[in-house]
Scaffold this motif. Sequence first.
Motif, PDB file in Angstrom:
ATOM      1  N   LEU A 344       0.830  -1.206   0.000  1.00 25.41           N
ATOM      2  CA  LEU A 344       0.000   0.000   0.000  1.00 25.41           C
ATOM      3  C   LEU A 344       0.865   1.257   0.000  1.00 25.41           C
ATOM      4  O   LEU A 344       0.570   2.216  -0.725  1.00 25.41           O
ATOM      5  CB  LEU A 344      -0.913  -0.009   1.225  1.00 25.41           C
ATOM      6  N   GLY A 347       2.244   1.702  -3.389  1.00 24.16           N
ATOM      7  CA  GLY A 347       1.192   2.122  -4.314  1.00 24.16           C
ATOM      8  C   GLY A 347       0.832   3.581  -4.167  1.00 24.16           C
ATOM      9  O   GLY A 347       0.681   4.299  -5.159  1.00 24.16           O
ATOM     10  N   LEU A 348       0.684   4.049  -2.917  1.00 27.76           N
ATOM     11  CA  LEU A 348       0.304   5.445  -2.687  1.00 27.76           C
ATOM     12  C   LEU A 348       1.404   6.416  -3.134  1.00 27.76           C
ATOM     13  O   LEU A 348       1.124   7.422  -3.801  1.00 27.76           O
ATOM     14  CB  LEU A 348      -0.007   5.658  -1.204  1.00 27.76           C
ATOM     15  N   ILE A 380      -3.170   1.033  -7.250  1.00 26.86           N
ATOM     16  CA  ILE A 380      -3.019   0.922  -5.787  1.00 26.86           C
ATOM     17  C   ILE A 380      -3.533  -0.436  -5.308  1.00 26.86           C
ATOM     18  O   ILE A 380      -2.915  -1.093  -4.456  1.00 26.86           O
ATOM     19  CB  ILE A 380      -3.770   2.074  -5.091  1.00 26.86           C
TER      20      ILE A 380
END
Length: 410
Positions: A344, A347-348, A380
């Motif tokens: 995560l 992804g962010l 994401i």
Amino acid sequence: MSWGETLATGWHAIRAHSMRSLLTVLGILIGIAAVILTVGLGLGTQKDVSASISSLGSNLLIVSPGSTTSSAGIRGGFGSSTTLTTSDADALSSKTAAPDVEAVAAEKSASESLVNGDTNWTTTVVGTSTSWLDVRSRTVSEGRFLNAADENDRTTNVVLGSETATELFGSPRAVGRTLTINDVTFTVVGVLESAGSSTSDNLDDTAVVPMSTMQNTIVGGTSRTAVSTVYVKAVGTDEISAAYQETQNLLLNLHGITDADDADFTVSSQDALVSTATSVYRTLTVLLTGIAALSLLVGGIGVMNIMLVSVTERTREIGLRKALGAPPVAIRRQFLTEASVLGLGGGLIGAALGIASAKLLPSVLDSSIIVSPTAVVGSIVIAVGIGLVFGVYPAVRAARLAPIDALRSE
């Protein structure tokens, strides 16, 4: 442990080795940013090309000399032969023969040098008729366009594109100025409104003269009646198919051809050009996205590697938890949560980098980049999924450790 405690413990473990964690998500970060930019560049380029082609008119047909398939079945190029003439354009203008055709404009073009004193500029000189302005959906920003008197009297009047006027005279305000083409003096009677580029052509870099002048003064020769392109404007978008059939059938009859496969000309529509361009850019986008996905795979392998290292480093911790009654599912959940948080985070950060780059790069690439919300959210989700998938094996391995063996480890 509750989910809140699991998340807090996982976040603490990641922060304890912040540099290692950052390097771990670097592959995912780059992959996510690359996917967002690749999809955005594909969508932006597709939009630019579609807009450029559509700017010529959604109800426009383009007739080019030659055919993409010869009578022998051999594929070849088109546009370089001399199978179209001004007589073909005149015939297409007949409302009786082609009722769904509103206007026709033939073009005869050649690359010529325009001279103004010491300034020399090479551009495309186009010989055409008075209907060209309407058929090509162009407007005049200054002066006037060519009229019937220019055509009938073979005048040496010229209408310049805005870029051509600026290159020759330092300003698009060039009406009344003179220039020479092939040692013949021409007077500028108008300047076209800027229209940008269409596919590979710069629509603002051109010089338009009467067809009669082009045939007899600039080009001459035995092929003076041949034209480079014939633009056919249908009555409306609903009549484009009918105009296509009328144009094709009339030209086949004029050229004495019975089989459309043997045609010595090619009729294409704007929709066909847009569809072709869209198909090409969609293929390129898929290809480039696949390449960017390799970075995500590398990032996933990095996550698995660092989670295995984490299991080894925390063997005693795992043994202590299991000795205190923690079930295997709690251990698996702990390490899967940490792997998901790494995914995560990558992804962010990658999405933020991709969006920021999409705002900055268009000015450098001279191409639009459209950020797709679907691509951002999807990237994401994929990043989290990569963390989960590549974290399964380390999590299962940690959950299978025997408490006694784990506590005895050094």
